[in-house]
Design an enzyme around this catalytic site. Structure first.
Site, PDB file in Angstrom:
ATOM      1  N   HIS A 166     -51.370-100.730  61.688  1.00 28.87           N
ATOM      2  CA  HIS A 166     -52.011-100.251  62.919  1.00 28.87           C
ATOM      3  C   HIS A 166     -52.804-101.391  63.573  1.00 28.87           C
ATOM      4  O   HIS A 166     -52.427-101.874  64.630  1.00 28.87           O
ATOM      5  CB  HIS A 166     -52.934 -99.057  62.597  1.00 28.87           C
TER       6      HIS A 166
ATOM      7  N   HIS B 161     -59.382 -97.061  60.285  1.00 28.64           N
ATOM      8  CA  HIS B 161     -59.093 -95.856  61.085  1.00 28.64           C
ATOM      9  C   HIS B 161     -58.400 -94.788  60.258  1.00 28.64           C
ATOM     10  O   HIS B 161     -57.691 -93.950  60.788  1.00 28.64           O
ATOM     11  CB  HIS B 161     -58.253 -96.228  62.301  1.00 28.64           C
TER      12      HIS B 161
END
Lengths: 175, 382
Positions: free
Chosen positions: A105, A124
């Protein structure tokens, strides 16, 4: 007019045929000029991976992450012995897997969670399943976790020889 | 085995690529992205002067780098009839997402209409009608004829009040009616129907039905509010999944305390602490979990109410606010009619009986500047 055009075409072909000998001569002259070496630049379908020794089977303990780097020192990863055969697993028990630890990501460093054998992102919250080829369990990455193609030799040395997805932070897995 | 693309390199965006600032066309949050396109026959290189980032791409880039894109952010599409490379990647300069990409927006390039990559096969080209047990393609004439005949029959039988349209409403950068433009023109413009609902709601209303009844419209706050609030109140929203970058980029800094300097600068005359959060949701979602991770369990109140009791909860909160006198009477009198009655109504025995639990759990929570987010459940729209 139509007929006239056709005759012009015939005449043009006739002209070229008549000049045949001269053309061959010119072509021979061109071939002797230095041409760009196309073969040297032939690109490969995939990048060429080094075959790097990452560890020996004796270095690994079940459910403990063993830090490695592949295909170079700037690409951190882990080897994990899972204790049961899994997809992509190598070694006598088919249970040794290797993954990048850069989250696909945003490139944060993943941590191994032995309780459910996932690699977890502190940035995250993305999670990847080490027992299922790096399948994203939940998260924001748009690819599953890059896994190493590996082999184990007769001495128990573990080699990585490829990666099956693009590593975060590089537009070519081998820089 | 997990799906793997076996893609281990991507074309490099050349320094002279066309660069356009775009907004994600999925959820309502409106994250910024950069779209780069360049001729199919050209490419950039790792040299700093020959790629759009101006950096040496022959070395590993760090976390949060702008100079990387995933295979899902790349495609080959046609522009003005010519094949071009396309990269759509999160815009680090956008205040909404600050370079973060969600599983929706970070796939925009991959899902673009591309004959070179076969995504055109995923596009709907003909109207579909439910016939013989499945959705069947048909002509526009046939589909509209069917709509007209059913509509006329319903109105003849039950009148206009009996006609209820169930429509899908989504798409078009930042939400709205764009990809169902024709439906909107037909039912709102031409037929002017009295009753319409959209895909996930009983009416064309907020997804958090109780809040609008209480006079709180949705989408009435700036994202920055979520960085500054003392307490965030999240009703019926699983924001981490459905409004990912609003949550990650604006709620999390406040829950972590990394927006404290901003709070002190903008509101210097009061004490500040990292945010607390109240989440009203029957389910324990990943949002609840993430809030507990970031703020600590002691700063997260998850009110797992029974489905359908949100209005009773709001009435209980309203009653408590009125009982405590936390009201600006002059403002209310100047702005509303019959507010005395409203207070009496919600304090009455009938409403008391509806309260699922007395609001004891809420007492003792900070009471200044609540920030109310009425987000989405499975939906991404308003």
């Amino acid at each position: 007019m139509k007929r006239c055009d056709t005759l012009v075409d015939i005449g043009r072909r006739q002209f070229l045929r008549g000049a045949g000998v001269a053309t061959v001569g010119a072509a021979t002259a061109i071939v002797t000029l230095p041409a760009p070496e196309a073969r040297a630049a032939t690109p490969l379908a995939r990048v060429s991976y080094p075959s790097n020794r990452l560890a020996n089977i004796a270095d690994l303990k079940v459910d403990e992450a063993f830090d490695v780097a592949y295909p170079d020192d700037d690409a951190p990863g882990v080897l994990i012995k899972l204790g049961r055969a899994v997809p992509g697993g190598v070694g006598p028990d088919g249970d040794i897997v290797g993954f990048t630890t850069l989250c696909p990501h945003k490139g944060y460093l993943l941590n191994f969670n032995a309780a459910d054998r996932t690699l977890n992102c502190p940035g995250h919250y993305s999670r990847f399943d080490c027992e299922a080829g790096g399948q994203q369990v939940w998260g924001h990455a748009t690819q599953n976790l890059p896994q190493y193609a590996m082999r184990v030799d007769e001495k128990g040395d573990i080699y990585a020889e490829g990666v099956d997805e693009l590593l975060h932070g590089r537009l070519s897995n081998v820089l | 085995m997990a799906y793997k693309r076996q893609i281990d390199r991507l074309p490099i965006i050349p320094a002279n690529a066309r660069e356009q600032t775009v907004v994600c066309h999925f959820c309502i949050v409106g994250c910024g992205y950069k779209a780069y396109s360049w001729d199919a026959n050209t490419q950039g290189s790792t040299a700093p002067g020959e790629n759009t980032f101006g950096v040496d791409l022959a070395v590993q880039q760090g976390a949060d780098t702008e100079a990387w894109y995933a295979p899902s952010m790349y495609n080959v599409v046609k522009q003005d009839g010519r094949d071009v490379h396309l990269v759509i990647k999160p815009d680090a300069g956008c205040v909404v997402n600050s370079g973060l990409g969600s599983v929706r927006g970070a796939r925009m390039a991959e899902t673009m209409y591309s004959r070179a990559r076969n995504t055109q096969l995923q596009r709907l080209t003909d109207p579909l009608v439910w016939r013989y047990g499945q959705m069947q393609p048909t002509s526009w004439e046939d589909a509209l004829d069917l709509v007209a005949r059913v509509t006329a029959a319903v109105i003849k039988d039950q009148g206009e009040d009996g006609l209820i349209v169930s429509a899908f409403d989504h798409g078009g950068a930042g939400g709205g009616y764009e990809n169902t433009w024709g439906t909107g023109k037909l039912y709102f413009g031409a037929m002017k129907v009295k009753n319409i609902r959209i895909h996930n709601r009983p009416a064309y209303n907020s997804e958090v039905h109780g809040t609008r009844d209480m006079g709180v419209g949705e989408l009435n706050n700036a994202y920055e509010d979520a960085e500054l609030a003392d307490t965030i109140v999240a009703v019926g929203t699983n924001a981490l999944e459905t409004q990912t970058n609003y949550f990650l980029n604006h709620w999390v800094p406040n829950l972590r305390g990394t927006s404290l300097d901003k709070k002190r600068t903008m509101m210097p005359d009061e004490p500040h602490a990292p945010a607390k959060i109240i989440i009203v949701d029957p389910r324990r979602t990943v949002t609840v979990n993430a809030c507990e991770v970031e703020a600590g369990k002691e700063n997260v109140l998850h009110l797992a109410i029974n489905s359908g009791t949100d209005l009773a909860l709001f009435n209980a909160i309203f009653t408590h606010i009125a009982d405590q006198g936390w009201t600006d009477r002059a403002f209310i009198d100047a702005s509303t009619a019959g507010s005395q009655g409203a207070t009496a109504d919600v304090s009455g025995p009938r409403q008391r009986g509806l309260q699922p639990r007395p609001p004891d759990q809420l007492r003792g929570r900070p009471r200044r500047q609540p920030h109310v987010d009425r987000g989405c459940r499975r939906d991404h729209g308003p």
